[in-house]
Design a protein around this motif. Structure first.
Motif, PDB file in Angstrom:
ATOM      1  N   CYS A   1      61.407  29.456 -52.425  1.00  0.00           N
ATOM      2  CA  CYS A   1      62.705  28.751 -52.361  1.00  0.00           C
ATOM      3  C   CYS A   1      62.641  27.619 -51.345  1.00  0.00           C
ATOM      4  O   CYS A   1      62.232  27.824 -50.207  1.00  0.00           O
TER       5      CYS A   1
ATOM      6  N   CYS B   1      71.058  25.824 -56.999  1.00  0.00           N
ATOM      7  CA  CYS B   1      71.639  27.064 -57.540  1.00  0.00           C
ATOM      8  C   CYS B   1      73.146  27.077 -57.310  1.00  0.00           C
ATOM      9  O   CYS B   1      73.917  27.483 -58.187  1.00  0.00           O
TER      10      CYS B   1
ATOM     11  N   PHE C   1      69.840  31.644 -53.579  1.00  0.00           N
ATOM     12  CA  PHE C   1      69.263  31.157 -52.309  1.00  0.00           C
ATOM     13  C   PHE C   1      69.188  32.295 -51.289  1.00  0.00           C
ATOM     14  O   PHE C   1      68.135  32.559 -50.706  1.00  0.00           O
TER      15      PHE C   1
END
Ligand code: SF4
Length: 257
Positions: A163, A169, A181
């Motif tokens: 990530c 997102c 996240f």
């Protein structure tokens, strides 16, 4: 041979968080299809500066899909039409001559517009601050093999650690939720032996900080579709499991004090 295309851009311009903002139309003529999306915007900005017009504000840093700084809504899709690709890695060969492209900032209450296409993403940092770290005793560096890490845990933690914190997102989610996240940042530590000491406190603190700033997950899955690192929705399930366990364990620990 270098293919050149011309485009019509509809770009969101906004002077600051309190400005209403509006779309402006620009012509992007003679753009090489080898250019990245951000390089195309660089060319447009150079021309705007030559004309004496204020250039379009947008964020970027590494331009290698690593740092998570860039992020634009392109034709209504976070990071544009290419799955698993950050805005900086999107190339103009994915567009055709004569295309109309709409470019907007991330749209989320927690991400107010700073200017034009740049948004404030501090709430993501606050989630990290709440528990996205491990405490390491100071002293000389321990031997790398001192703490064995099971291969499965290492692989999963590595997938979560991919990530880049871009916030796509959140922007793609109809509820502006940040579960993907948060779950990625939480699991890349909670899955490893080195992350166990603070596991339950981390789960409670990170999830509750997330809930202060972002919406609720209702399992749409848009976050995964938009994610340039294709972070798995499974991490959200792992996070929810750890959060429920953390509430019980932390309460028990508090009772023992
Ligand atoms: S989970 Fe994916 S979309 Fe969300 S911040 Fe991380 S890399 Fe970006």
């Amino acid at each position: 041979m270098d293919q050149v295309i011309s485009l019509t851009l509809k770009v969101w311009r906004q002077n600051g968080p309190d400005d209403a903002g509006a779309f402006q139309t620009y012509q992007a003529e003679g753009i090489s299809q080898d250019a990245s999306f951000l390089e195309m915007l660089d060319i447009v900005n150079e021309r705007l500066i030559e004309e004496g017009t204020e250039p379009i504000t947008f964020e970027s840093d590494c331009r290698e899909g690593i740092c998570g700084t860039c992020g634009l809504m392109i034709n209504g899709k976070a990071h544009g039409p290419e799955l698993g690709t950050a805005t900086c890695q999107l190339h103009m060969r994915k567009f055709n001559d004569g295309d109309h492209i709409t470019i907007e900032p991330w749209r989320a209450v927690s991400f107010p517009v700073i200017k034009d296409l740049a948004v404030e993403r501090t709430p993501l940092d606050l989630i990290i601050e709440a528990g996205g770290y491990i405490s390491v005793p100071t002293g000389s560096a321990p031997d790398a093999n001192l703490t064995p890490v099971p291969k499965e845990a290492a692989d999963m933690a590595f997938d979560a650690a991919a990530c880049i914190g871009c916030g796509a997102c959140v922007a793609a989610c109809p509820n502006s939720a940040a579960q993907l996240f948060t779950s990625a940042k939480l699991n890349h530590l909670n899955l490893l032996p080195q992350g166990q000491a603070e596991r339950w406190q981390r789960a409670e603190n990170m999830v509750e900080t997330m809930e202060m700033y972002f919406g609720t997950c209702t399992n749409h899955g848009e976050c995964h579709e938009a994610c340039p690192k294709e972070i798995s929705l499974d991490f959200i399930a792992f996070m929810n499991r750890d959060y429920v366990k953390a509430k019980i364990k932390n309460r028990k620990l508090a009772g023992q004090r």
